[in-house]
Write a protein that holds these residues in place. Sequence first.
Motif, PDB file in Angstrom:
ATOM      1  N   ALA A 196       0.944  -1.161   0.052  1.00 40.95           N
ATOM      2  CA  ALA A 196      -0.123  -0.011   0.435  1.00 40.95           C
ATOM      3  C   ALA A 196       0.762   0.754  -0.518  1.00 40.95           C
ATOM      4  CB  ALA A 196      -0.876   0.155   1.319  1.00 40.95           C
ATOM      5  N   PHE A 236      -9.714   8.002  -2.485  1.00 37.83           N
ATOM      6  CA  PHE A 236     -10.488   9.269  -1.698  1.00 37.83           C
ATOM      7  C   PHE A 236     -10.436  10.175  -2.410  1.00 37.83           C
ATOM      8  CE2 PHE A 236      -6.217   7.054   1.486  1.00 37.83           C
ATOM      9  CZ  PHE A 236      -7.535   6.488   1.688  1.00 37.83           C
ATOM     10  N   GLN A 282      -8.390   2.939  -5.366  1.00 40.26           N
ATOM     11  CA  GLN A 282      -8.544   2.191  -3.566  1.00 40.26           C
ATOM     12  C   GLN A 282     -10.548   2.733  -3.966  1.00 40.26           C
ATOM     13  OE1 GLN A 282      -7.286   0.605  -0.318  1.00 40.26           O
ATOM     14  NE2 GLN A 282      -6.825   2.670  -0.570  1.00 40.26           N
ATOM     15  N   GLN A 306     -11.109  -1.773  -0.287  1.00 38.69           N
ATOM     16  CA  GLN A 306     -10.584  -1.279   1.021  1.00 38.69           C
ATOM     17  C   GLN A 306     -12.156  -1.663   2.204  1.00 38.69           C
ATOM     18  OE1 GLN A 306     -10.459   1.472   2.651  1.00 38.69           O
ATOM     19  NE2 GLN A 306      -7.968   1.629   3.450  1.00 38.69           N
ATOM     20  N   ALA A 336      -8.259  -5.666  -0.020  1.00 41.46           N
ATOM     21  CA  ALA A 336      -7.353  -4.636   1.164  1.00 41.46           C
ATOM     22  C   ALA A 336      -8.356  -4.288   2.777  1.00 41.46           C
ATOM     23  CB  ALA A 336      -7.164  -3.460   0.786  1.00 41.46           C
ATOM     24  N   GLY A 337      -7.603  -4.097   3.834  1.00 41.78           N
ATOM     25  CA  GLY A 337      -8.354  -3.719   4.372  1.00 41.78           C
ATOM     26  C   GLY A 337      -8.242  -5.510   5.927  1.00 41.78           C
ATOM     27  N   LEU A 394      -3.884  -5.342  -1.295  1.00 35.10           N
ATOM     28  CA  LEU A 394      -3.117  -4.349  -1.384  1.00 35.10           C
ATOM     29  C   LEU A 394      -2.779  -4.464   0.462  1.00 35.10           C
ATOM     30  CD1 LEU A 394      -2.097  -1.770  -2.800  1.00 35.10           C
ATOM     31  CD2 LEU A 394      -4.161  -0.947  -0.580  1.00 35.10           C
ATOM     32  N   GLY A 427      -0.795  -3.054   4.226  1.00 29.18           N
ATOM     33  CA  GLY A 427      -0.114  -1.864   4.887  1.00 29.18           C
ATOM     34  C   GLY A 427       0.024  -2.061   5.880  1.00 29.18           C
ATOM     35  N   TRP A 440       3.738  -1.687   7.892  1.00 31.92           N
ATOM     36  CA  TRP A 440       4.732  -1.248   8.092  1.00 31.92           C
ATOM     37  C   TRP A 440       4.950  -1.290   9.207  1.00 31.92           C
ATOM     38  CZ3 TRP A 440       3.721  -0.722  13.282  1.00 31.92           C
ATOM     39  CH2 TRP A 440       3.753   0.962  13.857  1.00 31.92           C
TER      40      TRP A 440
HETATM   41  C1  LIG Z   1       0.088   4.386   8.675  1.00 33.82           C
HETATM   42  C2  LIG Z   1      -0.925   3.511   6.892  1.00 33.82           C
HETATM   43  C3  LIG Z   1      -1.102   4.586   5.845  1.00 33.82           C
HETATM   44  C4  LIG Z   1      -1.895   4.672   4.919  1.00 33.82           C
HETATM   45  N1  LIG Z   1      -1.151   5.981   3.802  1.00 33.82           N
HETATM   46  C5  LIG Z   1      -2.435   5.616   3.003  1.00 33.82           C
HETATM   47  C6  LIG Z   1      -2.163   6.380   1.861  1.00 33.82           C
HETATM   48  O1  LIG Z   1      -1.349   7.889   2.368  1.00 33.82           O
HETATM   49  N2  LIG Z   1      -3.273   6.459   0.754  1.00 33.82           N
HETATM   50  C7  LIG Z   1      -3.358   5.575   0.315  1.00 33.82           C
HETATM   51  O2  LIG Z   1      -3.881   5.433  -0.223  1.00 33.82           O
HETATM   52  N3  LIG Z   1      -4.001   5.167   1.047  1.00 33.82           N
HETATM   53  C8  LIG Z   1      -2.935   4.735   2.570  1.00 33.82           C
HETATM   54  N4  LIG Z   1      -3.082   4.046   4.050  1.00 33.82           N
HETATM   55  C9  LIG Z   1      -4.147   2.732   3.236  1.00 33.82           C
HETATM   56  C10 LIG Z   1      -3.733   1.851   2.513  1.00 33.82           C
HETATM   57  O3  LIG Z   1      -3.562   2.220   1.350  1.00 33.82           O
HETATM   58  C11 LIG Z   1      -4.582   0.361   2.858  1.00 33.82           C
HETATM   59  O4  LIG Z   1      -5.838   0.357   2.302  1.00 33.82           O
HETATM   60  C12 LIG Z   1      -4.476  -0.318   4.686  1.00 33.82           C
HETATM   61  O5  LIG Z   1      -3.451   0.341   4.817  1.00 33.82           O
HETATM   62  C13 LIG Z   1      -4.796  -1.959   3.998  1.00 33.82           C
HETATM   63  O6  LIG Z   1      -5.413  -2.194   5.572  1.00 33.82           O
HETATM   64  P1  LIG Z   1      -4.235  -3.187   6.570  1.00 33.82           P
HETATM   65  O7  LIG Z   1      -3.752  -1.768   6.569  1.00 33.82           O
HETATM   66  O8  LIG Z   1      -4.803  -3.671   7.554  1.00 33.82           O
HETATM   67  O9  LIG Z   1      -3.153  -3.950   5.544  1.00 33.82           O
HETATM   68  C14 LIG Z   1      -2.472   3.967   4.855  1.00 33.82           C
HETATM   69  C15 LIG Z   1      -2.350   2.882   5.971  1.00 33.82           C
HETATM   70  C16 LIG Z   1      -1.257   3.129   6.810  1.00 33.82           C
HETATM   71  C17 LIG Z   1      -1.526   2.286   8.065  1.00 33.82           C
END
Ligand SMILES: Cc1cc2nc3c(=O)[nH]c(=O)nc-3n(C[C@H](O)[C@H](O)[C@H](O)COP(=O)(O)O)c2cc1C
Length: 328
Positions: free
Chosen positions: A19, A95, A115, A136, A173-174, A194, A196, A200
């Motif tokens: 992500a 978004f 997304q 997501q 995602a999620g 996808l 995140g 992280w």
């Molecule tokens: C620390 C963090 C920052 C994120 N920043 C963005 C971002 O800048 N743009 C974006 O499209 N999604 C962002 N996301 C959401 C991710 O694209 C994605 O949908 C999400 O992490 C998926 O779920 P998970 O965290 O359970 O893997 C962010 C997620 C996290 C955890």
Amino acid sequence: MLTTRLTHAFGIEHPVVLAPMDVVSGARLAMAVTDAGGLGLLGGGYGDERWLKREFATAAGTRVGCGFITWSLARRPGLLDIALEHRPAAVMLSFGDPAPFADRIRAAGVPLICQVHTLDQARQALDAGADVVVAQGGEAGGHGAGTRSTFTLVPDIADLIADRSPGTLLLGAGGVADGRGLAAALALGADGVLVGTRFWATEEADASARAQARAVAADGDDTLRTTVYDIVRRYDWPAPYDARLLRNQFVERWHGRESELDAHLTEVAAEFTAALAEQDFDLANVIVGEGVGLVREILPAGEVVRRMAQDAAARLGRWAPRTAALGG
Ligand SMILES: Cc1cc2nc3c(=O)[nH]c(=O)nc-3n(C[C@H](O)[C@H](O)[C@H](O)COP(=O)(O)O)c2cc1C
């Protein structure tokens, strides 16, 4: 091991995409995911020109894409040209309405990933010509609409895509943090995931080690969706977006008291900025999703990709003979 329409379309080994987490997904992390056989996306986030140029330069020679927060990109549309000059593997928009940017991305021959959080947004993404839609669910870390769960949103959008645009790919995602999540997403009709939160919590992420330690100690009950950190950071996120993150003293104090927070913004924002500088995560934010409960150690990102893919393949393989037997 696990070949899907996504691995074919992008020429990757595993159906796992990083992500584009704002600033956290820098070149080091994106390269580590790509090098391990997934696809790394740089976290262009709110849009910082110097950061974007530097991270693309560092990643030169490795196939990575990048993502933007669409409503923020609309205020700095030139950032898209900078990204496209680097011939990214894909551009992901989240978004906001992708339509104003879609033509430029496709004209550059770059795959467009959108997304979405609802069926309406999925229709909007298909209308804009998305090559890949990311469904997501509200379990996800970071921003989203929070109204749907991954478990129902993925098959819902899979059906919509099958009906309206069967060539479009789908990522779930999620809450996908291990092989079980990847296997489940594929079973629900996705072509890949996808991820995140799990990335992280890796060695290559641009995240504070102190925040990561806090996340490793947390479980899946310790997150919630809130707008308090958007208020204190003065980010004007449009409705219906909020963000999932770790509960802490700051959240306990202000969640549900948003107008009071607004009224004391100057002093609370100063406290927040100081806490961030001191890495005091009782007050500063730790942005992770429900999948944080499945994160028990900080690993190299490549290890996360390989374990996730291997475990998902083993799980799906285990079911195959039984399914055949049931079918017979
Ligand atoms: C620390 C963090 C920052 C994120 N920043 C963005 C971002 O800048 N743009 C974006 O499209 N999604 C962002 N996301 C959401 C991710 O694209 C994605 O949908 C999400 O992490 C998926 O779920 P998970 O965290 O359970 O893997 C962010 C997620 C996290 C955890």
